[in-house]
Design an enzyme around this catalytic site. Structure first.
Site, PDB file in Angstrom:
ATOM      1  N   GLY A 130       0.820  -1.195   0.000  1.00  0.00           N
ATOM      2  CA  GLY A 130       0.000   0.000   0.000  1.00  0.00           C
ATOM      3  C   GLY A 130       0.855   1.246   0.000  1.00  0.00           C
ATOM      4  CB  CYS A 131       0.133   4.696  -1.082  1.00  0.00           C
ATOM      5  SG  CYS A 131      -1.483   4.916  -0.323  1.00  0.00           S
ATOM      6  CE1 TYR A 132      -1.439   8.173   3.968  1.00  0.00           C
ATOM      7  CE2 TYR A 132      -3.216   6.631   3.556  1.00  0.00           C
ATOM      8  CZ  TYR A 132      -2.766   7.923   3.685  1.00  0.00           C
ATOM      9  OH  TYR A 132      -3.635   8.962   3.532  1.00  0.00           O
TER      10      TYR A 132
END
Lengths: 344, 344, 344, 344
Positions: free
Chosen positions: D147-149
């Site tokens: 995921g991005c985070y």
């Protein structure tokens, strides 16, 4: 190829660095400065960390003569003095400033309110609107890279003027630009809190790109005219959209207008003819060398609306400069420039 | 005064609420809805917490007849049906939608592509461009509040047309608006990631404000003309700036043009004549009911550039509506509207 | 009341002007400057055309002594020298800079790296966090108006510390501000093209608001602690959102936390307790004097997340200053400040 | 190489197209859809005019089996059903959604509130945090792209946890993202007028990336912990900046912390260690696959502040996916990804 960039700290310079980094024929990029000699480039521009950690170099004729091409991306009034000693000593010269665009030194002095470059060099310099001047660009040793607004305007209106589809005596050109066009020097007008959420007009009827556009209409379409041209500041970073209004000559149809565009640019990889109004906007070309053009005929008024869209820093500056370099060196125009726009 | 707002969830409605909250003569503001009856208003619009925590009310003729004034701020095509039963039953009606602006029902159907309001009501409604129609507004029971673009355009060009300083046969009007003008309904074109950092044009030569502007030029300046008018979307929330180009009649000077503006608007608190180009921009009127106007004569072309700037949600919608209410009720025009623009 | 503003050209000053314009008890607002004497104010700030067209006045003790209240909205290091001669000569003094906030001159010198104001005046000045210090503010002749970050942070966390619901020994405060907090002076970091579309952190662990927050926790909740506090720059103009993390004391429930907020602020018109996470954000308070607070308990970690939101220029500066003036003069706190947030 | 993209209309998909266009080993890119079969891609996405004018293709196992690699960039809950029939039939699979990241199906069901992918496939899938899992990625047939985070957080904190420099039992992670992270589907929260000039928090303590981060800390640093993690929405399109706070273990120095980063990432072309706080921000990585990391030790609190910055659509999605593809196929990690960030 060995490339030198003078004025690397400006936004045009940063875009030259960005594109040349991926150019297949460029093996060396040196960055020059008149004032910050020795400054580690990435300490000023963090995005270039690990990419350009070398210090800025001092400008000097001896050093510069060994390059294949020198790009100058400086404020107006700098290259008029800087370039003369470099002409003929070796490198091809591509000037992104306005100093070599106007053939008549009086025009430069009137609109730029500065001393002109030497008249002889003005005569020899080639106006690098690539799509319209490819043969001259090939042979040029000093290229005057077009201004951002003129690029968007000229690419979108020249076909119709040349083919006598619109009346060039009543051209109203209303242009809008992102704020990066104002350069990297902080000022009250470009201070975030005052520029954000503000749409404004500036230099009403006095923009120095007016004579450049008029000169190019004469050069490429053989028509002398006086245009209305205004420029607005859009609260975004990149992009120019120019809206031109003109009367059509009697009987001209929208189909003819579109065909004229398609025909003019059929072999030009960077000009795209758009027919859906929902598909045109500055973010459709963001970060790329494309110029998108759309034309609509208003039957109520018998006037056309012509839209030209570019990224001011790419097709309006660094991208077109590299495109010109490619032409000068016999490379495909798309070398280093074949990128997909960011859109978002 | 008791005030009802129909369409409170739209951006025009929210601005009505914001200004009426500080109106010295308004003691009660009720919010009506056709669809969300019972919804606690501040649960949808958190900025109104502690200010409007009451539920939305159901629209009904009986309930509405007890108000002094009803504002309708709904999408086009709604009040053409909603208002007829309310005419004459008591409250003054101020419609912020386009349904009662065009006198000719065929124009409405052509440009809005919807059924028109009843012809009789169209005849009786008064076009609420306050500065130009104060006497009619005073007597009106149904006000068609002007569109946002027409307000910026008409206030800035009508003086010159009426005083025969510019040639109305060749009006090029290039308008730009913040995205709030597109309303509160999400769409791909107004999705943040696609609207942000994008400048675009829409509805080329087809905007429904075209016939409204032409009709008002006829009404207030006695001139029938066909205009070129285009609209662009600016990546910011509020504000309209309209740039108009027109030829001057021979011999007209810039001084005459400025005097014409000063003279026309000398008693109008919300129109400001700007002479410094660095002092005009949408943030100079943000959040206020001002319309700023600037005119420049281009001696090269003998054409004028006229700039009109408003906050589209205030002078272009809710503010002008309240200004009209003030006139109808014999109050000072500035009641509830005497605020300082935000600037930043 | 006669009001003088020193530092009218700053963004805090502009907001003082905006709110005082609609204050029912203020009849005169004079604008003072140390450097631009004689400049017509609206020629620099076009949004004030027709509102403040008078020239800026020269600062002088004689002139200033006739006012009821003087607001100083200047950079740090100015009022430490400017205010001493004005103390006791007549007007109430409300200082929006940081010069009178820290009681210990060594703290000021350490964090501001400038000379402190006279120790005696530091002792006498009253920290104007209105909701927590109303009785002192009433009697104050010199008010140190709180910083923008401390206002958002303190209002949101003090209730829990005072009521011993959270452990103050491990406060992590992560704050974010719009760019107007950086003031009106252009710089590279606030240049539109470089600040736009950029989220960054600055002054890591070194912000001068750290000792101010710690001092106020001691003053109002009787707890000495050392906080972690960082500040980020958001590419928008207005607004602060501060996110605080802290361990709860054993057994504390979310209901207790919410009740604590409701109870603490039940008589305070400008503090709103929000329970729906979708209803909190900087645009919910934009242009207003509200502070919105939300608290959530994370049962996985037994830590709370506390959100405090303000408009940095209003509750974080000019609005709270006027709120303090109202308290000093026995007026309702809401005089001149009872406005609806803009939201969009 | 022949590449297929499922979910090309999402923002992750668009970025895959943008980077694969310049990948030296990719000769064919086909775009697939579950719903818009036959739609000319550039008619929906004008920026791809002349680049992807072909119609979208229908998803089918037979067709897809001929590709070398399939990227799936779809909303959560899609590939849990879509991918099982494709496993083992030929192409390497790289899933950009969250469906294959959590090893425990109950975690997926709890945090995503949807049915999990088959347990067996969860077991076989490889978590593609390239810098920390290169050997596994090499051998993987199904990659769960992070995921991005988690990408921004893990790259910035893992070195310190693994080397036992910070105490992992008290990790406070405060993350901020541009709005493109919310995807391309219009909603009220992402409607321009309501998202612009608004900074907000969402999903407090409930973000589905929490278990992903905790699982990866266990996987790569061998530590089980429970984190505090919150996410905020920044009014800009691209970029994530995550700020992590943690206590140091006694005696740890800032020098040790920086050395730990330099040492961990010395052979990783996309991780850059920044030491100047003025050189870190989302625009320094915009449009690129870089992750910039900065660490500061606060001696007052003995806690560190750790900053991780990425472009959420590149290193946080499409870029890292291509980086993983490069590793799987034995290519240099930088193939197709060696671009200069845009900065402005």
């Amino acid at each position: 190829m060995k490339v030198g960039i003078i004025g690397a700290t400006g936004y045009g310079g940063l875009e030259l660095i960005r594109f040349l980094h991926n150019h297949p024929e460029v093996e060396k990029i040196d960055l020059f400065t008149s004032s910050d000699e020795g400054t580690v480039f990435s300490s000023r521009f963090g995005h270039l960390l690990t990419i350009h950690d070398e210090p800025l170099k001092k400008i000097g004729v001896n050093t510069l003569s060994n390059f294949d091409v020198i790009f100058t991306s400086t404020p107006s009034g700098v290259t008029s003095k800087l370039l003369p000693p470099l002409v003929g000593v070796g490198p091809k010269l591509i000037d992104l400033s306005g100093d070599y665009r106007l053939k008549n030194p009086h025009d430069y002095e009137k609109w730029y309110k500065k001393d002109s470059a030497p008249t002889e060099l003005l005569k020899d310099s080639v106006y690098g609107l690539t799509e319209w001047n490819e043969e001259e660009v090939k042979k040029a040793s000093l290229i005057a890279n077009p201004g951002c607004y003129p690029t968007a305007v000229l690419l979108s209106i020249l076909p119709f003027i040349k083919e006598k589809l619109i009346d060039p005596s009543y051209l109203i050109i209303d242009a809008k630009s992102g704020i990066s066009g104002a350069g990297n020097k902080p000022s009250q007008a470009t201070h975030f809190s005052e520029a954000n959420e503000n749409f404004s007009i500036y230099k009403i009827n006095e923009h120095q790109h007016i004579p450049e556009i008029e000169q190019a209409i004469d050069l490429f379409a053989g028509v002398k005219t006086t245009i209305s041209f205004n420029t607005h500041l859009v609260p975004m970073t990149r992009g120019i959209l120019a809206t031109t209004y003109a009367p059509i000559f009697e009987g001209v149809t929208e189909e003819q207008l579109i065909d004229c565009l398609l025909d003019t640019y059929k072999n030009n990889p960077f000009v795209r003819i758009v027919t859906d109004v929902n598909s045109i906007g500055t973010n459709r070309v963001k970060g790329s060398n494309f110029c998108d053009i759309l034309v609509k005929l208003d039957k109520r008024t018998n006037r056309v609306t012509i839209i030209g869209v570019i990224d001011n820093l790419v097709k309006g500056a660094a991208g077109q400069a590299i495109q010109n370099m490619n032409v000068q060196f016999g490379l495909p125009q798309t070398d280093g420039l074949d990128v997909v726009p960011l859109f978002i």
